[in-house]
Design an enzyme around this catalytic site. Structure first.
Site, PDB file in Angstrom:
ATOM      1  N   ARG A 157      36.543 -75.305  91.463  1.00 54.78           N
ATOM      2  CA  ARG A 157      35.347 -74.440  91.484  1.00 54.78           C
ATOM      3  C   ARG A 157      34.252 -74.990  90.575  1.00 54.78           C
ATOM      4  NH1 ARG A 157      39.746 -71.342  90.450  1.00 54.78           N
ATOM      5  NH2 ARG A 157      40.337 -69.702  91.916  1.00 54.78           N
ATOM      6  N   ILE A 158      34.637 -75.344  89.338  1.00 60.03           N
ATOM      7  CA  ILE A 158      33.606 -75.771  88.376  1.00 60.03           C
ATOM      8  C   ILE A 158      33.093 -77.161  88.747  1.00 60.03           C
ATOM      9  CG2 ILE A 158      33.091 -76.204  85.933  1.00 60.03           C
ATOM     10  CD1 ILE A 158      35.275 -74.111  85.236  1.00 60.03           C
ATOM     11  N   ARG A 176      39.444 -79.493  78.764  1.00 60.66           N
ATOM     12  CA  ARG A 176      40.395 -79.190  77.697  1.00 60.66           C
ATOM     13  C   ARG A 176      40.551 -80.390  76.801  1.00 60.66           C
ATOM     14  NH1 ARG A 176      39.990 -74.683  78.206  1.00 60.66           N
ATOM     15  NH2 ARG A 176      41.493 -73.004  78.540  1.00 60.66           N
ATOM     16  N   GLU A 178      41.868 -78.790  68.624  1.00 52.16           N
ATOM     17  CA  GLU A 178      40.760 -77.959  68.154  1.00 52.16           C
ATOM     18  C   GLU A 178      41.285 -76.640  67.552  1.00 52.16           C
ATOM     19  OE1 GLU A 178      38.871 -77.567  72.130  1.00 52.16           O
ATOM     20  OE2 GLU A 178      39.178 -75.413  71.906  1.00 52.16           O
ATOM     21  N   HIS A 234      33.546 -75.457  71.892  1.00 53.37           N
ATOM     22  CA  HIS A 234      34.210 -74.780  73.019  1.00 53.37           C
ATOM     23  C   HIS A 234      33.417 -73.538  73.470  1.00 53.37           C
ATOM     24  CE1 HIS A 234      38.405 -74.176  75.018  1.00 53.37           C
ATOM     25  NE2 HIS A 234      37.450 -73.649  75.769  1.00 53.37           N
ATOM     26  N   ILE A 235      32.165 -73.801  73.880  1.00 56.24           N
ATOM     27  CA  ILE A 235      31.280 -72.700  74.285  1.00 56.24           C
ATOM     28  C   ILE A 235      30.910 -72.793  75.760  1.00 56.24           C
ATOM     29  CG2 ILE A 235      30.332 -72.252  71.984  1.00 56.24           C
ATOM     30  CD1 ILE A 235      27.851 -73.933  72.832  1.00 56.24           C
ATOM     31  N   GLY A 236      31.725 -73.499  76.537  1.00 50.22           N
ATOM     32  CA  GLY A 236      31.394 -73.712  77.952  1.00 50.22           C
ATOM     33  C   GLY A 236      31.082 -72.431  78.707  1.00 50.22           C
TER      34      GLY A 236
HETATM   35  C1  DGY Z   1      38.577 -71.074  79.730  1.00 47.78           C
HETATM   36  O1  DGY Z   1      38.287 -70.032  80.318  1.00 47.78           O
HETATM   37  O2  DGY Z   1      39.604 -71.716  79.989  1.00 47.78           O
HETATM   38  C2  DGY Z   1      37.639 -71.531  78.672  1.00 47.78           C
HETATM   39  O3  DGY Z   1      37.948 -72.811  78.221  1.00 47.78           O
HETATM   40  C3  DGY Z   1      37.664 -70.550  77.516  1.00 47.78           C
HETATM   41  O4  DGY Z   1      38.908 -70.649  76.890  1.00 47.78           O
END
Ligand code: DGY
Length: 326
Positions: A160-161, A240, A269, A287-289
């Site tokens: 999806r991403i 990740r 992390e 880790h603010i995606g």
């Molecule tokens: C996810 O949803 O997997 C993001 O990395 C937040 O942890």
């Protein structure tokens, strides 16, 4: 459990008030609204006696915890990634696991682009230099970066991403290559071409990693893959930590084997490889995606809806191990 006794839920991290409001209609909640840092041992002791767990990425739910907490009957993670949960151990105990796909797709794809542009156009590097008072005059060759428009984008992981990242590439008139275990059903719509791993690294001007972290994708990018890349190439990891060998990346960046990197996630992390911190050619975010209000609220609400559905014996919205439990 009798109809008027609410199941006991542990919410491990501070979460939006509206989420607690919804959950408290259905559960007796112990919530970490003070957002205290819990060790794994403390998580384990607080999970004891609970029926349901609402955890986040990085909080290890393993066989040891499940054995110590035999009352637990559902595990919900407020993340799309679930590599912190031993899903097989949950399935073996008939415990459903849920995650939060879709609601964070667009925000996370935006973040991939933010890091890609920051790295390729040296945004964070030049800002640090400017803030340090170094800017005295304009120069022709100041902070020359890499073109995005018309370049070749390589996407590793076309879920999806990855697809949302590829859709944005159209606006930049890019050639899009991708590497994925299976052919993406939407590759024609995305104008993306599937290639093998080495071709992706060798031909892409910019590589974005968007795959799940599994034993198979551990150190998917190491010295060998970095060695295949163009010296002008950039790489972005919004997936990740552990997918890139951070030590090998730091060496490649220090030696200018590749031009730049943008990282949102790290091995081990929130600790970072100190070598990364010493480099100018890497843009680093914590880790603010998925960190927009609508995306994070969407994730927390989806997690809560899964828990409520479970409490009401309705089908779960986004189960991870439905097949194993069927
Ligand atoms: C996810 O949803 O997997 C993001 O990395 C937040 O942890």
């Amino acid at each position: 459990m009798s109809a008027n006794v609410k199941p006991k839920l542990l919410v491990t991290r501070k979460v939006f008030d509206e989420v607690i409001d919804l959950l408290s209609q259905h559960f007796e909640i112990e919530s970490n609204q003070a957002d205290a840092e819990w060790t794994h041992a403390e998580l384990l002791s607080r999970a004891a006696g609970k029926d349901a767990l609402f955890v986040v990425g990085g909080e290890r739910i393993d066989a040891e915890l499940l054995d110590a907490c035999p009352t637990v009957r559902i595990v919900t993670t407020g993340s799309v990634g679930y590599n912190h949960i031993d899903v097989d151990a949950c399935s073996a105990r008939r415990i459903p696991v849920t995650n939060t796909p879709d609601v964070l797709t667009e925000a996370t794809a935006d973040m991939a682009w933010a890091l890609l542009m920051a790295a390729a156009r040296r945004v964070t590097e030049s800002e640090r230099w400017l803030r340090a008072g170094h800017w005295k005059r304009w120069e022709w060759a100041q902070f020359l970066g890499q073109d995005l428009h018309g370049a070749t984008l390589g996407i590793a992981g076309m879920g999806r991403i990855g697809s949302a990242v590829a859709r944005r590439a159209r606006g930049f008139e890019m050639r899009v290559l991708y590497h994925n275990r299976s052919r993406a059903a939407n590759e024609a719509e995305l104008g993306a071409t599937r290639v093998d791993k080495d071709q992706l690294f060798a031909e892409a001007d910019h590589v974005v990693l968007v795959m799940p972290y599994t034993p198979q994708t551990h150190h998917f990018v190491g010295a060998r893959e970095l060695g295949l890349m163009k010296p002008t190439a950039t790489i972005v990891n919004i997936a990740r930590g552990g997918i890139i060998d951070d030590a090998a990346l730091a060496q490649a960046l220090a030696a200018h084997r590749i031009a730049a990197a943008g990282l949102d996630v790290y091995e081990g992390e929130p600790a970072l490889n100190p070598a990364l911190l010493a480099l100018d050619n890497v843009a680093l975010t914590p880790h603010i995606g998925s960190a927009t209000r609508s995306s994070r609220l969407g994730m927390a609400m989806l997690a809560a809806r899964n828990l409520v559905a479970w409490a009401e014996h309705r089908p779960l919205e986004t189960p991870v191990n439905a097949d194993a439990l069927a």
